[in-house]
Every structure is written in structure tokens, then in C-alpha cells.
Design an enzyme around this catalytic site. Sequence first.
Site, PDB file in Angstrom:
ATOM      1  N   GLY A 101       0.993  -0.949   0.029  1.00 56.59           N
ATOM      2  CA  GLY A 101      -0.191   0.034   0.387  1.00 56.59           C
ATOM      3  C   GLY A 101       0.701   1.594   0.315  1.00 56.59           C
ATOM      4  N   ARG A 201      -1.285   0.050 -10.193  1.00 60.54           N
ATOM      5  CA  ARG A 201       0.098  -0.649 -10.324  1.00 60.54           C
ATOM      6  C   ARG A 201      -0.001  -2.707 -10.394  1.00 60.54           C
ATOM      7  NH1 ARG A 201       3.455   2.187  -6.178  1.00 60.54           N
ATOM      8  NH2 ARG A 201       2.485   4.006  -6.223  1.00 60.54           N
ATOM      9  N   ASP A 271       4.500  -4.003  -6.780  1.00 61.09           N
ATOM     10  CA  ASP A 271       4.459  -2.850  -6.373  1.00 61.09           C
ATOM     11  C   ASP A 271       4.559  -1.630  -7.348  1.00 61.09           C
ATOM     12  OD1 ASP A 271       5.998  -4.056  -4.860  1.00 61.09           O
ATOM     13  OD2 ASP A 271       5.897  -1.753  -3.793  1.00 61.09           O
ATOM     14  N   ASN A 272       5.650  -1.777  -7.924  1.00 59.54           N
ATOM     15  CA  ASN A 272       6.481  -0.679  -8.796  1.00 59.54           C
ATOM     16  C   ASN A 272       6.084  -0.774  -9.835  1.00 59.54           C
ATOM     17  OD1 ASN A 272       7.297  -0.163  -6.189  1.00 59.54           O
ATOM     18  ND2 ASN A 272       9.495  -1.021  -6.113  1.00 59.54           N
TER      19      ASN A 272
HETATM   20  P1  AMP Z   1       8.904   0.884  -2.064  1.00 62.71           P
HETATM   21  O1  AMP Z   1      10.644  -0.328  -1.884  1.00 62.71           O
HETATM   22  O2  AMP Z   1       9.542   2.772  -2.232  1.00 62.71           O
HETATM   23  O3  AMP Z   1       8.019   1.151  -3.209  1.00 62.71           O
HETATM   24  O4  AMP Z   1       8.498   0.498  -1.533  1.00 62.71           O
HETATM   25  C1  AMP Z   1       7.695  -0.620  -0.813  1.00 62.71           C
HETATM   26  C2  AMP Z   1       6.370  -0.608   0.125  1.00 62.71           C
HETATM   27  O5  AMP Z   1       7.310   0.110   1.257  1.00 62.71           O
HETATM   28  C3  AMP Z   1       5.542   1.100  -0.497  1.00 62.71           C
HETATM   29  O6  AMP Z   1       4.508   0.379   0.243  1.00 62.71           O
HETATM   30  C4  AMP Z   1       5.983   1.639   0.450  1.00 62.71           C
HETATM   31  O7  AMP Z   1       4.976   2.883   0.975  1.00 62.71           O
HETATM   32  C5  AMP Z   1       6.541   1.793   1.932  1.00 62.71           C
HETATM   33  N1  AMP Z   1       7.605   2.694   1.984  1.00 62.71           N
HETATM   34  C6  AMP Z   1       8.763   3.061   1.747  1.00 62.71           C
HETATM   35  N2  AMP Z   1       9.067   3.985   2.816  1.00 62.71           N
HETATM   36  C7  AMP Z   1       8.318   4.062   3.655  1.00 62.71           C
HETATM   37  C8  AMP Z   1       8.328   5.418   4.394  1.00 62.71           C
HETATM   38  N3  AMP Z   1       9.594   5.932   4.775  1.00 62.71           N
HETATM   39  N4  AMP Z   1       7.475   5.306   5.238  1.00 62.71           N
HETATM   40  C9  AMP Z   1       6.237   4.593   4.887  1.00 62.71           C
HETATM   41  N5  AMP Z   1       6.336   3.551   4.336  1.00 62.71           N
HETATM   42  C10 AMP Z   1       7.205   3.330   3.112  1.00 62.71           C
HETATM   43 MG    MG Z   2       6.719   1.450  -4.233  1.00 62.43          MG
END
Ligand code: AMP
Ligand code: MG
Length: 519
Positions: A101, A201, A271-272
Site C-alpha cells: 500500500g 500498479r 508493486d512498482n
Molecule cells: P518501495 O520499495 O519504495 O517501493 O516501497 C515498498 C513499500 O514500503 C511501499 O508500500 C511503500 O509505501 C513502503 N515504504 C517505503 N518507505 C516508506 C516510508 N518512509 N514510510 C512508510 N512506508 C514506506
Molecule cells: Mg514502491
Amino acid sequence: MKSLAFDNRFVHELPGDPEPSPHVRQVHGACYSRVMPTPVRAPQLIAWSPEVAALVGFDEADVRSPEFAAVFAGNALMPGMEPYAACYGGHQFGNWAGQLGDGRAITLGETVKVGGERWELQLKGAGPTPYSRRADGRAVLRSSIREFLCSEAMHHLGVPTSRALCLVLTGEEVVRDMFYDGHPRAEPGAVVCRVSPSFIRFGNFEIFASRGDEAVLTQLVDFTIARDFPELAGPPEARRAEWFRTVCERTARLIAHWMRVGFVHGVMNTDNMSILGLTIDYGPYGWIDNFDPGWTPNTTDAGGRRYRFGNQPHIAHWNLLQLANALYPVFGAAEPLRASLEHYAEVYDDESSRMLAAKLGFEEFRDGDAGLVDTLHQLLTRAEVDMTIFFRKLASIDLDAPALDPLREAFYSEEKAASSEAEFEAWLATYAARARSEGMTADERRARMNAVNPRYVLRNYLAQEAIDAAEQGDYGLIAELLDVMRRPYADQPGRERFAAKRPDWARQRAGCSMLSCSS
Ligand code: AMP
Ligand code: MG
């Protein structure tokens, strides 16, 4: 600041989470949770994209108004905005990770222009949501600069991507352990407003499939088609099949573009992956300096190098397969899904061949060109040759007297240039003969090649220089890089330094060759 029209179809047409609080939880049966951005102490606008402002409907006076910084820092809402965080899941590094999420992204609303053009405005770093898991929902300045600049650079390179409207400092600090190795430090916090017709996504579908929630899954599929693929018509079954085929096609085209310009996403988790086939979620991405299919910018990926440059076409297919598995209950038949997955491979091969031919200055990819390309890729890798400079210089070599000299600037090591000289000259001779058979004039050939081989890409060290300056309070380099990256295929006199190969200091420096998901 002038007002915008919002219709917010995602929250109006899809089921939402009834629970109003932002506490972290599993959210079932809902595509989103309403959540307000958390206000910050001292919003300060430090960069903005004039093109995106115009797309959305803002002029310079709007952008310069204090209300603008307040809205895009998360301190105020414009009339019509209805903030929410989306619920999605995903496969991370090859494993199902359950609910993820929008943990640090909050959509403010979907604005629609008179012609029906839709732009979702989403803040990244605007505070906690029900999906923030253990993290704080904030983003640091360095990552925000990287997302802001790269979104715009990619757009101007002709690569499908989400856009970036603006970058706002929060006046607050965020503590991050950059390499998860026990060295946390306080860094300036920032919020980027990113903009896309949709941020849906693959993982938005996967979460409902994983929970056996076919009703919401079907609703989300039909919503996505209606809102984001309005050109698809026909009865539901045929329309859904056509939709998945389109998703496969767009993803194939996207990856071919990444390979063309030397972009490595770094975290191709499902998710990306955008359902629109756009580049989204700029994290520990990187640009190829010396050509190396085995390179990954992401230290979190260093072990398996799953997301290395040369593996991106394969991973995109794997991700589409996960999406197909998730969609199966809606389709009720494997055949249309299977056929489209095969179609991905065909489209990717076609696009990739076209792209390689164009990069080499050929009208089309002929039988026999594959060998030429393979040999070149091996040589470039072994001899550590800068991809961007090599292709740019190749456009200007004399086909009647092909020689390595005009290409020397692209080599990182004199030793390797010397030891591979004979092999390169042999390759150049074969290449020149093949290129001569196209019968183009030198000018024509150069113009065609320069239109697909950029002179300027957002090299990791360039973004890092802008970050270093910004952390000292100087935002000039962000603006200058944004401006350079507006015309990546043009030679820009006086800006040669932005086309230079990676300096030695950047080879092993954090932020340049090593990045992590910690942002
Ligand atoms: P990402 O690897 O950046 O695509 O992040 C994977 C998941 O971790 C996603 O659901 C992001 O929303 C969550 N996420 C990454 N960084 C943070 C953060 N600083 N605070 C809260 N959620 C995060
Ligand atoms: Mg992401």
C-alpha cells in the site's frame, strides 16, 4: 492560486476503508483508505517543472503563491481534493510480500481538464498512512531530488513515465539509516508531487487475488479499463482480454526504452509496475555509465542482482506473469492471459530490434545484425566503455575509414582501450560496411542516430552533485540539471560537462554507484 476541477473517480467508484484513523493495519475489501497529509513546519518550494504545471493547469503566478507550497507540502487542500492512500500488495525480490500500500504516498485528487485529460496528483513523503508499516511516511531530500529530476529527464527522453510537478522542503528532519548498517543520520525532509493519469500498479490487483476477494478484484479491473483505457470497447470478456494484451504491449515498449537509454530501475517489484506501462517509483534507480548488463544500482539487490540492467526484460515478463495469475479468477480462462504473455515476448523482441537498429543507424534490423550487436555488447562490457558517449560518437565516425580514435573518449580505462583496440577495429570495419549499405549521407545518419542516442542522461553522479549542493542550501544545480535534461538529444554548447563520463570519485561513492531502498 486558481482552482482546478477534480472528479476523484478512484474514491467515488471503488470501495473504501470505513475506518478513518491512519493507524497501521490490514485493510480488507477496500481499494483505499482516506487519510490526510500530516502538516509540516516550514514548506519551501525549491523546484518545479513548468511543463507539468502547465499540464495540470497552473501558471507561474500560481506556483509562486504561498498557497501552492502549502498544498504541495501537505499543509492545505485545494477545493475538491479528497486525499487517500491506495491498498496494494506485491512481489518483492521474487517473493509475495502481502499487503504493502501507499506507505508514504498520498493522492490528493484526480484533476480533469476540459478535454477529459486526467492527472492524479500524489504527494510522496506526506506522512503516515494505514500502509506505513514500520516506517514514518516521510521522504528525504536526496531521494526526492532524484525522483523529481529523473521523472522529468525520462519524459524528455521519450520514455513513458510519471511526471513531477514540484519539490518542497518540509523544514523538518528525517532520520535514515542509508545502508541499513547502524549509521542513522538526520537528513532534510522533502515532499515531491508526482503526477500521472493513474498510479494503479500490478500489486493493486494482486492483493485482492491473494485474499480471494473476486468481487473487488473484478470491480477494480473494470474500473481500470473504464477510466484508464477508455479506447477499449466491446463485451466485458473481450475487453478484459484486450486490456491485458495492451498492458503486456505497453510494458514491453517501456522496457525497450529503458534498455535504449541505459536506465536501471533497481526495484522492479510488482508493486512498482504501473498498469499504464509507465516508469514509476523512482528509488534506487541508476544510469549505465560503462556498459554492463550485470550492473544493479541497488545495494539491497547486490546479492542476487535480480534487477540488473540486462535482466529487466525478463523480470518484466515475470511480473506480468504474476499479474496474469492474479487476474485469472476474473478471466476464468488461461488462454487469453497466456497468449498475451507470449505477445509480450514478441513485442519486446520487435521493439528491441527496432531500437538497436536505430541506435546503430540502420533503417531496420536485418538477419545477421544480431551477431553484430552481441559482439558489440561483449566488447563494451569487457572494455568498460561508456554507453551514452559511445553511441553518440559512433554517429560521427567516418564509414569509409572507420577507426577507434574518435571513440576513445568513451573508454574508462586506457589499458582496456589498448588491449581491446584490435577487436574494436575489427568490429568497426564490419559495422561500417553494414552501415554503408544503408546508403545514407553522413549528416542524415548522424541526425537519425542522435535522435535516439541521447547526449545527456541523468548520470548518477550528476544527481548526486545536485543533492550535495542542495544539502548545503544551494538549489541552483537542480534547476540547471532540469533544464539540461529538457533537451537530451541536442548538443548544448557550454554544457559539455553534463555529458561527461563518470568521474573517478563517483565510482564507489554512496549515492552514485550504491543506493538502497532507504529513502
Ligand atoms: P518501495 O520499495 O519504495 O517501493 O516501497 C515498498 C513499500 O514500503 C511501499 O508500500 C511503500 O509505501 C513502503 N515504504 C517505503 N518507505 C516508506 C516510508 N518512509 N514510510 C512508510 N512506508 C514506506
Ligand atoms: Mg514502491
